[in-house]
Design an enzyme around this catalytic site. Structure first.
Site, PDB file in Angstrom:
ATOM      1  N   LYS A   1      19.835  14.102  -2.130  1.00  0.00           N
ATOM      2  CA  LYS A   1      20.306  15.248  -3.270  1.00  0.00           C
ATOM      3  C   LYS A   1      21.636  15.318  -3.128  1.00  0.00           C
ATOM      4  O   LYS A   1      22.251  15.779  -1.887  1.00  0.00           O
ATOM      5  CB  LYS A   1      19.434  16.332  -2.919  1.00  0.00           C
ATOM      6  CG  LYS A   1      19.896  17.330  -3.649  1.00  0.00           C
ATOM      7  CD  LYS A   1      18.888  18.639  -3.280  1.00  0.00           C
ATOM      8  CE  LYS A   1      19.249  20.127  -4.251  1.00  0.00           C
ATOM      9  NZ  LYS A   1      18.615  21.002  -4.199  1.00  0.00           N
TER      10      LYS A   1
ATOM     11  N   ARG B   1      21.248  27.152 -11.733  1.00  0.00           N
ATOM     12  CA  ARG B   1      21.697  28.145 -10.896  1.00  0.00           C
ATOM     13  C   ARG B   1      21.582  29.181 -11.704  1.00  0.00           C
ATOM     14  O   ARG B   1      21.363  30.270 -11.129  1.00  0.00           O
ATOM     15  CB  ARG B   1      23.016  27.576 -10.425  1.00  0.00           C
ATOM     16  CG  ARG B   1      22.542  26.630  -9.094  1.00  0.00           C
ATOM     17  CD  ARG B   1      24.087  26.499  -8.651  1.00  0.00           C
ATOM     18  NE  ARG B   1      23.457  25.363  -7.587  1.00  0.00           N
ATOM     19  CZ  ARG B   1      24.560  24.627  -7.032  1.00  0.00           C
ATOM     20  NH1 ARG B   1      25.980  24.939  -6.991  1.00  0.00           N
ATOM     21  NH2 ARG B   1      24.305  23.485  -6.096  1.00  0.00           N
TER      22      ARG B   1
ATOM     23  N   ARG C   1      28.084  23.734  -1.545  1.00  0.00           N
ATOM     24  CA  ARG C   1      26.922  23.196  -0.716  1.00  0.00           C
ATOM     25  C   ARG C   1      27.392  21.809  -0.151  1.00  0.00           C
ATOM     26  O   ARG C   1      26.530  21.146   0.300  1.00  0.00           O
ATOM     27  CB  ARG C   1      25.667  23.101  -1.664  1.00  0.00           C
ATOM     28  CG  ARG C   1      25.131  24.582  -2.199  1.00  0.00           C
ATOM     29  CD  ARG C   1      24.010  24.320  -2.734  1.00  0.00           C
ATOM     30  NE  ARG C   1      23.525  25.831  -2.915  1.00  0.00           N
ATOM     31  CZ  ARG C   1      22.912  26.433  -3.955  1.00  0.00           C
ATOM     32  NH1 ARG C   1      22.457  25.679  -4.588  1.00  0.00           N
ATOM     33  NH2 ARG C   1      22.632  27.436  -3.815  1.00  0.00           N
TER      34      ARG C   1
ATOM     35  N   GLU D   1      19.779   8.613   4.588  1.00  0.00           N
ATOM     36  CA  GLU D   1      18.974   9.995   4.280  1.00  0.00           C
ATOM     37  C   GLU D   1      17.791   9.794   4.046  1.00  0.00           C
ATOM     38  O   GLU D   1      16.818  10.301   4.773  1.00  0.00           O
ATOM     39  CB  GLU D   1      19.653  10.655   2.981  1.00  0.00           C
ATOM     40  CG  GLU D   1      20.556  11.580   3.335  1.00  0.00           C
ATOM     41  CD  GLU D   1      20.149  12.844   4.174  1.00  0.00           C
ATOM     42  OE1 GLU D   1      19.097  12.981   4.228  1.00  0.00           O
ATOM     43  OE2 GLU D   1      21.043  13.666   4.405  1.00  0.00           O
TER      44      GLU D   1
ATOM     45  N   LYS E   1      18.383  12.647  -6.757  1.00  0.00           N
ATOM     46  CA  LYS E   1      18.691  13.934  -7.492  1.00  0.00           C
ATOM     47  C   LYS E   1      20.151  13.845  -7.566  1.00  0.00           C
ATOM     48  O   LYS E   1      20.704  14.065  -6.484  1.00  0.00           O
ATOM     49  CB  LYS E   1      18.104  15.329  -7.198  1.00  0.00           C
ATOM     50  CG  LYS E   1      18.442  16.486  -8.033  1.00  0.00           C
ATOM     51  CD  LYS E   1      17.647  17.817  -7.257  1.00  0.00           C
ATOM     52  CE  LYS E   1      18.326  18.849  -8.017  1.00  0.00           C
ATOM     53  NZ  LYS E   1      18.115  20.117  -7.343  1.00  0.00           N
TER      54      LYS E   1
ATOM     55  N   SER F   1      19.056  20.003 -14.869  1.00  0.00           N
ATOM     56  CA  SER F   1      19.525  21.145 -15.737  1.00  0.00           C
ATOM     57  C   SER F   1      20.490  20.421 -16.544  1.00  0.00           C
ATOM     58  O   SER F   1      20.805  20.582 -17.733  1.00  0.00           O
ATOM     59  CB  SER F   1      19.719  22.481 -15.383  1.00  0.00           C
ATOM     60  OG  SER F   1      20.554  22.542 -14.339  1.00  0.00           O
TER      61      SER F   1
ATOM     62  N   TYR G   1      13.255  18.515 -17.709  1.00  0.00           N
ATOM     63  CA  TYR G   1      13.064  19.610 -18.609  1.00  0.00           C
ATOM     64  C   TYR G   1      12.716  18.973 -20.311  1.00  0.00           C
ATOM     65  O   TYR G   1      12.369  19.714 -20.806  1.00  0.00           O
ATOM     66  CB  TYR G   1      14.430  20.443 -18.700  1.00  0.00           C
ATOM     67  CG  TYR G   1      14.727  20.814 -17.534  1.00  0.00           C
ATOM     68  CD1 TYR G   1      14.040  21.900 -16.875  1.00  0.00           C
ATOM     69  CD2 TYR G   1      15.662  20.449 -16.531  1.00  0.00           C
ATOM     70  CE1 TYR G   1      14.234  22.469 -15.517  1.00  0.00           C
ATOM     71  CE2 TYR G   1      15.963  20.643 -15.389  1.00  0.00           C
ATOM     72  CZ  TYR G   1      15.415  21.819 -14.728  1.00  0.00           C
ATOM     73  OH  TYR G   1      15.580  22.219 -13.448  1.00  0.00           O
TER      74      TYR G   1
HETATM   75  C1  PBG Z   1      17.132  23.993  -4.722  1.00  0.00           C
HETATM   76  C2  PBG Z   1      17.132  23.291  -6.100  1.00  0.00           C
HETATM   77  C3  PBG Z   1      18.182  23.377  -7.117  1.00  0.00           C
HETATM   78  C4  PBG Z   1      17.573  22.370  -8.130  1.00  0.00           C
HETATM   79  C5  PBG Z   1      16.218  22.273  -7.821  1.00  0.00           C
HETATM   80  N1  PBG Z   1      16.087  22.741  -6.615  1.00  0.00           N
HETATM   81  C6  PBG Z   1      19.606  23.839  -7.024  1.00  0.00           C
HETATM   82  C7  PBG Z   1      20.419  23.403  -6.308  1.00  0.00           C
HETATM   83  O1  PBG Z   1      20.227  22.793  -5.145  1.00  0.00           O
HETATM   84  O2  PBG Z   1      21.679  23.863  -6.402  1.00  0.00           O
HETATM   85  C8  PBG Z   1      18.396  21.891  -9.315  1.00  0.00           C
HETATM   86  C9  PBG Z   1      17.686  21.445 -10.501  1.00  0.00           C
HETATM   87  C10 PBG Z   1      18.441  21.413 -11.487  1.00  0.00           C
HETATM   88  O3  PBG Z   1      19.598  21.519 -11.703  1.00  0.00           O
HETATM   89  O4  PBG Z   1      17.787  21.071 -12.622  1.00  0.00           O
HETATM   90  N2  PBG Z   1      16.107  25.121  -4.819  1.00  0.00           N
END
Ligand code: PBG
Length: 326
Positions: free
Chosen positions: A199, A209, A221, A237, A252, A278, A317
């Site tokens: 990720k 968010r 992060r 990882e 991701k 997203s 989505y």
């Molecule tokens: C963390 C989480 C995130 C997403 C899924 N699980 C947000 C992040 O790491 O900031 C993002 C998914 C997306 O952008 O569609 N709980």
């Protein structure tokens, strides 16, 4: 010029589908669902047209909408009624995801995946507990090892609520092992773990968010999510998560990281999931709203590309829209 080999021979209408190498079907897709404990009504998510946060009382209805399109799996995200420094509503028996999961698994046949992370539940918005005094520290960082116990408790509470699969997304070192041990000790040996294994610290999570109200209140992060510059590190990882017992390996985001999807699918004998996040959804919608792109066509092409790169499962989505069209 030698034109004996003419690829165009296989592109006429009748033969084209017979030689197509990749397909997207509803059974490849997982639809994200947002359940919000702070509202009694459905709230549209502005940056993700067509998506809403729904109250717990509507979780079943929301999942039934997904099932009606032919998509049979959902991943549930929660917006808790309150937040604190530890994110304690993440593992509460009556937490938002736990309540929604109980209802969904009681009333539907959906395959329910739950996301394990603390960022929606902590008042500082980070994915774990902060190191002592970190709030005032510009170099703040998450206390990795103290976070593990909270993730384990969250996963077990979700399994107790009926979750079919657990998906840890916090990028805490050792998270898969801690969760696997916790699940096994609680009698959930059959419950698989889908790890957000590679990720990245991506700007494509922006709309999520807003949707899940999990933006960090300060800092970013980059101390725990991966550097977008790194591909070889993804192998390391992912290997760690495999050692710790991950059943499904996720990359991701998806589209900007198709090289990593390919690498994981070539390098590991586990199913590979890709999260079409997203921001990937929002940008296609924004362009389509301007009349610049054909939404259905680019959505389908995106999912096809993710499959072609080697993904077996796609969290997206677009799940309902695409399944509907298939
Ligand atoms: C963390 C989480 C995130 C997403 C899924 N699980 C947000 C992040 O790491 O900031 C993002 C998914 C997306 O952008 O569609 N709980």
């Amino acid at each position: 010029m030698d034109l004996t080999d003419r690829p165009r021979r296989l592109r006429s209408d009748g033969i084209r589908p017979l030689v197509s190498e990749t397909t997207v079907s509803a059974s490849d897709l997982i639809a994200p669902v947002f359940v919000d404990a702070t509202t009694d009504e459905r709230v549209p998510i502005e940056s993700m047209p067509g998506h809403e946060r729904v109250p717990v009382a509507e979780a079943v209805a929301r999942v039934e909408e997904v099932l009606a399109t032919g998509v049979e799996a959902v991943i549930v995200f929660g917006i808790p009624e309150s937040k604190d420094a530890e994110g304690s509503r993440a593992w509460a028996e009556d937490g938002v995801v736990q309540r929604a999961t109980r209802a969904i698994t009681a009333d539907t046949d959906a395959y329910v995946i739950t996301d394990v992370c603390l960022c929606e539940y902590t008042d500082h918005g980070h994915c774990g507990l902060l190191e002592h005094g970190a709030r005032e520290d510009p170099h703040m960082t998450v206390d990795n090892d103290r976070t593990l116990d909270r993730l384990r408790r969250t996963a077990v509470s979700q399994a107790e609520a009926g979750a079919d699969m657990i998906a840890p997304s916090s990028m805490t070192d050792g998270m898969v092992g801690a969760i696997r041990t916790g699940l096994d000790e609680a009698g959930f040996e059959p419950t698989p773990v889908m790890s957000y294994a590679a990720k990245y610290e991506s700007a494509f999570y922006g709309p999520f968010r807003d949707a899940a109200d999990g933006a960090p209140a300060f800092g970013d992060r980059r101390h725990y999510q991966m550097d977008p510059a790194n591909a070889r590190e993804a192998t390391r990882e992912v290997a760690l998560d495999v050692q710790q017992g991950a059943d499904v390996l996720m990359v991701k985001p998806a589209l900007p990281y198709l090289d990593v999807v390919r690498q994981v699918s070539d390098g590991f004998d586990r199913p590979v999931a890709a999260y079409n996040v997203s921001g990937e959804y929002a940008m296609l919608h924004a362009a389509a709203e301007n009349g610049w792109l054909d939404l259905e066509a680019v959505a389908h092409e995106s999912l096809l590309s993710i499959k072609r790169a080697g993904a077996d499962l796609i969290l997206t989505y677009f799940a309902e829209d695409i399944a509907h069209r298939l």
